[in-house]
Design an enzyme around this catalytic site. Structure first.
Site, PDB file in Angstrom:
ATOM      1  NE  ARG A  46      -3.885  -2.297   0.387  1.00 48.98           N
ATOM      2  CZ  ARG A  46      -4.551  -2.927  -0.564  1.00 48.98           C
ATOM      3  NH1 ARG A  46      -4.249  -2.722  -1.853  1.00 48.98           N
ATOM      4  NH2 ARG A  46      -5.514  -3.771  -0.267  1.00 48.98           N
ATOM      5  CG  HIS A 160      -6.293  -9.277 -11.333  1.00 41.40           C
ATOM      6  ND1 HIS A 160      -6.550  -9.160  -9.988  1.00 41.40           N
ATOM      7  CD2 HIS A 160      -7.502  -9.159 -11.947  1.00 41.40           C
ATOM      8  CE1 HIS A 160      -7.855  -8.979  -9.795  1.00 41.40           C
ATOM      9  NE2 HIS A 160      -8.456  -8.965 -10.980  1.00 41.40           N
ATOM     10  CG  ASP A 285      -4.598 -11.130  -3.370  1.00 35.36           C
ATOM     11  OD1 ASP A 285      -4.040 -10.013  -3.362  1.00 35.36           O
ATOM     12  OD2 ASP A 285      -5.655 -11.340  -3.984  1.00 35.36           O
TER      13      ASP A 285
HETATM   14  O1  DOR Z   1      -9.251  -8.848  -2.986  1.00 31.33           O
HETATM   15  C1  DOR Z   1      -8.483  -8.173  -3.642  1.00 31.33           C
HETATM   16  N1  DOR Z   1      -7.840  -7.122  -3.127  1.00 31.33           N
HETATM   17  N2  DOR Z   1      -8.283  -8.488  -4.931  1.00 31.33           N
HETATM   18  C2  DOR Z   1      -7.587  -7.693  -5.755  1.00 31.33           C
HETATM   19  O2  DOR Z   1      -7.466  -8.034  -6.895  1.00 31.33           O
HETATM   20  C3  DOR Z   1      -7.015  -6.444  -5.274  1.00 31.33           C
HETATM   21  C4  DOR Z   1      -6.793  -6.485  -3.817  1.00 31.33           C
HETATM   22  C5  DOR Z   1      -6.530  -5.140  -3.231  1.00 31.33           C
HETATM   23  O3  DOR Z   1      -5.671  -4.420  -3.744  1.00 31.33           O
HETATM   24  O4  DOR Z   1      -7.151  -4.816  -2.215  1.00 31.33           O
END
Ligand code: DOR
Length: 394
Positions: A46, A160, A285
């Site tokens: 982030r 993705h 993820d």
């Molecule tokens: O659940 C998800 N969160 N899938 C994504 O493709 C992006 C990710 C995010 O950046 O929060």
């Protein structure tokens, strides 16, 4: 002590023994296992842009707490790393704050908009590969050119796969739960149709191609066939797709992620694929959001859950202890396989877990700023005792 590390590298095992002895960890205890450092090829830390959700500092600490030595960060940031100038902002933060290897993906397209290719060539020396994670690259011609470019740069594309024309406003799996509770569903075809397209492009271009967060059984079968026909393809799935299904859904944002939890058949196909090598590796993820963003139920919450601090104990408890996969395969899928495919150096990195120790998952104890996990409250086995990164305890 686990044979995994001993077999992998005797010298490392020896240096590990010294470090653990110095920390008072009794490695002659058969419950204490030493593993090579884990590598996660799909996380969201982030920064820059969304430090209210997570920072490189908190995210890399969360990774270390999970036994990880390296994580690869997705480019849905602000600014998006689509040029050297933008990427530099992220690299500076990593240089300053990361406690383990944090390796960024560069975006495939400018602003992740799917239109114009990013400065792939300029960014190439600094990135682990290219991805537009968070959204699929809709235009096949753009993806073809991206693959050609990546191939010429000897870099991997991590895709993705999501065809937005098929998503149709959905936010959980288009299945029994969505129908019963009046939710809008995401069909599996939105995932596998784009994988099908990309397999053709990867075959035609010869690009090293990796599929992110595979969740559907049809995707698994397409990838299995593509591997048989010699396409340079690998894929990952995440702990939640291997252990949960739509039957576990609750009206709570901590069960919401993209792609969504699917059916028991999908989960079983993923476990089988992990066993036979069709699914090469496990990535979390890890996608932290604020408490408020995750407090709006299934319909209104942001997509994404955290995973770095729960991946190993959840998978050990639910897959290894139940005999579905071996401990060796789990560790390989979390360290050797991603390290080899993404050329990540995890030498001198290892962790110690006590597999006999159980505990309840309490998100308030996470290093991550994200708290939303579907595994909250679960009793899991496998307590991390120590993570060593390049010889240093982190
Ligand atoms: O659940 C998800 N969160 N899938 C994504 O493709 C992006 C990710 C995010 O950046 O929060």
């Amino acid at each position: 002590m686990s044979l995994i590390l001993k077999a992998a590298n005797n010298i490392l095992a020896h240096s590990a023994q010294i470090v653990f002895k110095n920390h008072g960890i009794d490695i002659s205890n058969p419950d204490i296992h030493i593993f090579p450092g884990f590598a996660d090829v799909h996380v969201h830390l982030r920064e820059p842009g969304f430090s209210f959700k997570e920072t490189v500092k908190t995210g890399s600490r969360a990774a270390a707490a999970g036994g990880y030595a390296a994580v690869c960060t997705m480019p849905n940031l602000d600014p998006v790393p689509d040029s050297v100038e933008h990427l530099k902002k992220q690299l500076d933060i990593i240089e300053r704050d990361a406690c383990i290897s944090v390796l960024p993906f560069g975006a495939i397209t400018v602003g992740e908009k799917g239109e114009t290719l990013s400065d792939m060539e300029g960014m190439s020396p600094y990135v682990v590969g290219f991805s537009d994670d968070g959204r699929g690259v809709a235009d096949a011609d753009v993806m073809r050119r991206a693959m050609e470019k990546a191939k010429s740069l000897n870099k991997i594309i991590s895709a993705h796969c999501e065809d937005m024309t098929l998503v149709n406003g959905g936010y959980i799996h288009a299945g029994a739960y969505a129908r019963a509770h009046g939710h809008t569903g995401i069909p599996s075809s939105s995932e596998w149709r784009q994988i099908e397209r990309d397999i053709e492009l990867a075959a035609a271009t010869g690009c090293a191609y990796h599929v992110c967060h595979v969740s559907a059984k049809e995707s698994v079968e397409l990838i299995r066939q593509a591997k048989r026909s010699g396409v340079d393809i690998t894929c990952e799935t995440a702990p939640h797709y291997l252990t949960l299904t739509e039957n576990d859904l609750k009206e709570d944002g901590r069960f919401k992620m993209n792609p969504p939890l699917r059916t028991p058949d999908d989960r079983d196909a993923l476990i089988e694929a992990l066993r036979d090598g069709t699914v090469d590796m496990i990535a979390t993820d890890h996608a932290p959001h604020t408490r408020e963003e995750k407090s709006r139920g299934l319909r209104g919450s942001a997509m994404g859950i955290v995973g770095l601090e729960t991946a190993f104990p959840v998978l050990y408890t639910r897959l290894v202890k139940t005999g579905k996969i071996t401990l060796e395969r789990l560790v390989e899928a979390m360290s050797d396989a991603p390290a080899k495919r993404f050329k990540i150096d995890i030498s001198g990195c290892f962790s110690a877990f006590d597999l006999s120790k159980s505990y309840r998952i309490d998100p308030e104890k996470f290093e991550s700023m994200g708290r939303a996990t579907p595994f909250e409250g679960d009793i899991v086995y496998g307590k991390r005792l120590l993570t060593v990164y390049k010889g240093e305890t982190v």
